[in-house]
Structure formats: structure tokens, C-alpha cells
Design a protein around this motif. Structure first.
Motif, PDB file in Angstrom:
ATOM      1  N   ASP A  78      94.289  58.933 -46.139  1.00 14.09           N
ATOM      2  CA  ASP A  78      95.291  58.880 -47.204  1.00 14.09           C
ATOM      3  C   ASP A  78      94.680  59.299 -48.542  1.00 14.09           C
ATOM      4  OD1 ASP A  78      97.407  58.087 -45.607  1.00 14.09           O
ATOM      5  OD2 ASP A  78      97.111  55.943 -45.986  1.00 14.09           O
ATOM      6  N   ARG A  79      93.468  58.840 -48.804  1.00 10.08           N
ATOM      7  CA  ARG A  79      92.792  59.225 -50.053  1.00 10.08           C
ATOM      8  C   ARG A  79      92.581  60.735 -50.111  1.00 10.08           C
ATOM      9  NH1 ARG A  79      87.856  54.803 -50.617  1.00 10.08           N
ATOM     10  NH2 ARG A  79      89.138  52.915 -50.821  1.00 10.08           N
ATOM     11  N   ARG A  80      92.170  61.296 -48.998  1.00  7.71           N
ATOM     12  CA  ARG A  80      91.959  62.746 -48.948  1.00  7.71           C
ATOM     13  C   ARG A  80      93.270  63.491 -49.181  1.00  7.71           C
ATOM     14  NH1 ARG A  80      90.163  65.642 -43.396  1.00  7.71           N
ATOM     15  NH2 ARG A  80      88.029  65.985 -44.123  1.00  7.71           N
ATOM     16  N   ILE A  81      94.336  63.055 -48.545  1.00  9.16           N
ATOM     17  CA  ILE A  81      95.629  63.717 -48.709  1.00  9.16           C
ATOM     18  C   ILE A  81      96.097  63.629 -50.160  1.00  9.16           C
ATOM     19  CG2 ILE A  81      98.079  63.583 -48.093  1.00  9.16           C
ATOM     20  CD1 ILE A  81      97.129  62.682 -45.280  1.00  9.16           C
ATOM     21  N   GLU A  82      95.925  62.470 -50.782  1.00 15.79           N
ATOM     22  CA  GLU A  82      96.324  62.308 -52.180  1.00 15.79           C
ATOM     23  C   GLU A  82      95.564  63.266 -53.078  1.00 15.79           C
ATOM     24  OE1 GLU A  82      95.667  58.215 -53.027  1.00 15.79           O
ATOM     25  OE2 GLU A  82      97.347  57.515 -51.785  1.00 15.79           O
ATOM     26  N   ALA A  84      94.143  66.115 -52.155  1.00 18.40           N
ATOM     27  CA  ALA A  84      94.564  67.478 -51.840  1.00 18.40           C
ATOM     28  C   ALA A  84      95.883  67.807 -52.523  1.00 18.40           C
ATOM     29  CB  ALA A  84      94.685  67.655 -50.328  1.00 18.40           C
ATOM     30  N   LEU A  85      96.822  66.873 -52.498  1.00 17.99           N
ATOM     31  CA  LEU A  85      98.115  67.095 -53.145  1.00 17.99           C
ATOM     32  C   LEU A  85      97.958  67.220 -54.648  1.00 17.99           C
ATOM     33  CD1 LEU A  85     100.460  64.716 -51.143  1.00 17.99           C
ATOM     34  CD2 LEU A  85     100.519  67.208 -51.185  1.00 17.99           C
ATOM     35  N   ASP A  99      97.556  80.373 -50.941  1.00 20.82           N
ATOM     36  CA  ASP A  99      96.987  79.764 -52.140  1.00 20.82           C
ATOM     37  C   ASP A  99      96.770  78.272 -51.938  1.00 20.82           C
ATOM     38  OD1 ASP A  99      96.966  82.167 -53.474  1.00 20.82           O
ATOM     39  OD2 ASP A  99      98.867  81.819 -54.512  1.00 20.82           O
ATOM     40  N   TRP A 100      97.708  77.656 -51.238  1.00 14.05           N
ATOM     41  CA  TRP A 100      97.608  76.213 -51.017  1.00 14.05           C
ATOM     42  C   TRP A 100      96.370  75.870 -50.199  1.00 14.05           C
ATOM     43  CZ3 TRP A 100      97.360  72.336 -47.471  1.00 14.05           C
ATOM     44  CH2 TRP A 100      97.747  71.062 -47.891  1.00 14.05           C
ATOM     45  N   VAL A 104      93.060  73.578 -51.435  1.00  9.84           N
ATOM     46  CA  VAL A 104      92.723  72.260 -50.890  1.00  9.84           C
ATOM     47  C   VAL A 104      91.446  72.260 -50.052  1.00  9.84           C
ATOM     48  CG1 VAL A 104      95.153  71.598 -50.876  1.00  9.84           C
ATOM     49  CG2 VAL A 104      94.121  72.472 -48.783  1.00  9.84           C
ATOM     50  N   TRP A 105      90.962  73.427 -49.655  1.00 10.77           N
ATOM     51  CA  TRP A 105      89.772  73.469 -48.805  1.00 10.77           C
ATOM     52  C   TRP A 105      88.586  72.702 -49.400  1.00 10.77           C
ATOM     53  CZ3 TRP A 105      88.359  73.782 -44.048  1.00 10.77           C
ATOM     54  CH2 TRP A 105      87.038  74.078 -43.715  1.00 10.77           C
ATOM     55  N   PRO A 106      88.259  72.872 -50.692  1.00 14.13           N
ATOM     56  CA  PRO A 106      87.135  72.090 -51.242  1.00 14.13           C
ATOM     57  C   PRO A 106      87.340  70.584 -51.124  1.00 14.13           C
ATOM     58  CG  PRO A 106      87.709  73.889 -52.722  1.00 14.13           C
ATOM     59  CD  PRO A 106      88.800  73.820 -51.685  1.00 14.13           C
ATOM     60  N   VAL A 107      88.587  70.136 -51.170  1.00  9.20           N
ATOM     61  CA  VAL A 107      88.865  68.707 -50.994  1.00  9.20           C
ATOM     62  C   VAL A 107      88.618  68.304 -49.549  1.00  9.20           C
ATOM     63  CG1 VAL A 107      90.628  66.918 -51.122  1.00  9.20           C
ATOM     64  CG2 VAL A 107      90.551  68.717 -52.860  1.00  9.20           C
ATOM     65  N   LEU A 108      89.029  69.150 -48.616  1.00  7.07           N
ATOM     66  CA  LEU A 108      88.889  68.829 -47.198  1.00  7.07           C
ATOM     67  C   LEU A 108      87.424  68.716 -46.779  1.00  7.07           C
ATOM     68  CD1 LEU A 108      91.678  71.062 -45.605  1.00  7.07           C
ATOM     69  CD2 LEU A 108      91.813  68.670 -46.325  1.00  7.07           C
ATOM     70  N   VAL A 109      86.556  69.484 -47.411  1.00  8.29           N
ATOM     71  CA  VAL A 109      85.135  69.417 -47.062  1.00  8.29           C
ATOM     72  C   VAL A 109      84.380  68.492 -48.015  1.00  8.29           C
ATOM     73  CG1 VAL A 109      85.070  71.663 -45.949  1.00  8.29           C
ATOM     74  CG2 VAL A 109      84.638  71.515 -48.403  1.00  8.29           C
TER      75      VAL A 109
END
Length: 204
Positions: A78-82, A84-85, A99-100, A104-109
Motif C-alpha cells: 500500500d505504501r508503494r502504491i501511494e 507511485a500514485l 509516461d506513467w 513510477v518505475w523508480p518508485v517500484l525499484v
């Protein structure tokens, strides 16, 4: 990792506002510890130290050690999704799908990646015991991915594209963790972005 050191059936706090508040507080602390220290050597004893409580207190608020671990992993997702959004919506105007995913890729890694990759590995290693970790990932991520698809697309098309993005990014994350082939991942990532650009163009 040993998460089999708790008994189920202790969760007597459900339904009480005070109990739920205490449960959320404990879960936040255990999730913080998980984010830093990962799944290796996770135990109810370690979780109790991180939460500043006893194992009996944890078992009062959670069904078992496994339940606590799974809920902490959900919280980490949930923290990661927040995050990323927040990144994806930082600029005004609608982003393209390409673009999306680039945004968000830097957040995912980021900081949760190691632990969440371990969680998927755990679900694959013991699918009976930890199947919820795999199923839960799709349930958590898919609504966000569906929401970024163009509104005029059919429900079926949105689902197809969302599933493609989820599966592909998950594959890149596993590859990043296991191979370290940054050049190969970058090339594959750009291919995904181009595929999404073509998908959007074709649907205009």
C-alpha cells in the motif's frame, strides 16, 4: 525465516475501535521493521521487539504469526502504491500509459522492492501456505493500473492492458533482483513503453 511460532485464534480485538487503533499501530511498527530488515529471520519474537510489545500482545491482535507477516506485506505494498500514485499525479494533465510506467518505475525499484520481491518468492516457494501473498498482489495493484487506462476503453481492453503491465513490470523487478542486468531491463522497459504507445494509438 520462521513465522510458524504463533497460535491462531487470538484475535479478540476485532470490532473494538480502541483495539483496531492498537492493531494499526502495531502493524505500522512491524511493517517499518520489515521494510528495513526484510523477510530473512522474520519471527514473532523479532516482530514483538520491533513493535515494542510481547508476542502475546501480537497474538491478541493478529490471528497468527503468518497473518501478521501477510498483513505487514500488504501494508508495505500500500505504501508503494501511494508513492507511485503521488509521483504519477505530480504533474497536471493526463499522462499516457508509457509516461506513467516511466514515472513510477523508480518508485517500484525503491526501498520496498527487496522485501516485496522476497514475498513473491515466498508465495512461489510455498504456494499453499502463502498463496494469499501472490493473489493479494494482483488485487492491490490491478485497481490502480485499471484506473490509468483511458476511460473510453472497454472493460476487457483495460483488463488486458493492466494485466500486461503488471506481469511485465513484475518480471523486470525479479530480473533486477536476480540478474542485475540493468541494460537488458532498460531495453525491455522501453519496448514495453513503445507497446503501450501503440496500444493507445490504436484505440483512438
Amino acid at each position: 525465516m520462521d513465522v510458524n511460532d504463533g497460535r491462531a485464534g487470538y484475535r479478540r480485538s476485532a470490532g473494538s475501535p480502541r483495539g483496531e487503533a492498537r492493531r494499526r499501530e502495531l502493524l505500522e511498527r512491524v511493517t517499518d521493521d520489515l521494510a528495513v530488515n526484510g523477510l530473512v529471520d522474520f519471527s514473532l519474537r523479532r516482530a514483538a521487539r520491533a513493535a515494542g510489545a510481547t508476542h502475546k500482545v501480537l497474538l491478541y491482535h493478529f490471528d497468527s504469526a503468518d497473518d501478521l507477516l501477510i498483513q505487514a506485506i500488504f501494508k508495505l505494498r500500500d505504501r508503494r502504491i501511494e508513492r507511485a500514485l503521488a509521483v504519477a499525479t505530480a504533474e497536471p494533465g493526463r499522462r499516457s500509459l508509457a509516461d506513467w510506467v516511466r514515472a513510477v518505475w523508480p518508485v517500484l525499484v525503491g526501498e520496498e522492492a527487496r522485501v516485496l520481491d522476497q514475498a513473491i518468492g515466498l508465495a512461489m516457494y510455498d504456494s499453499d501456505r502463502y498463496a494469499e501473498l501472490g493473489r493479494g498482489a494482483s488485487r492491490q495493484y490491478l485497481p490502480t493500473l485499471l484506473s490509468i487506462c483511458p476511460e473510453h476503453w472497454s472493460e476487457r481492453r483495460r483488463l488486458e492492458v493492466a494485466e500486461m503491465i503488471l506481469a511485465t513490470l513484475r518480471g523486470f523487478l525479479v530480473d533486477a533482483r536476480t540478474s542485475g542486468d540493468t541494460a537488458g531491463i532498460a531495453a525491455g522497459f522501453e519496448a514495453l513503453a513503445r507497446a503501450l504507445e501503440r496500444e493507445e494509438a490504436a484505440a483512438e
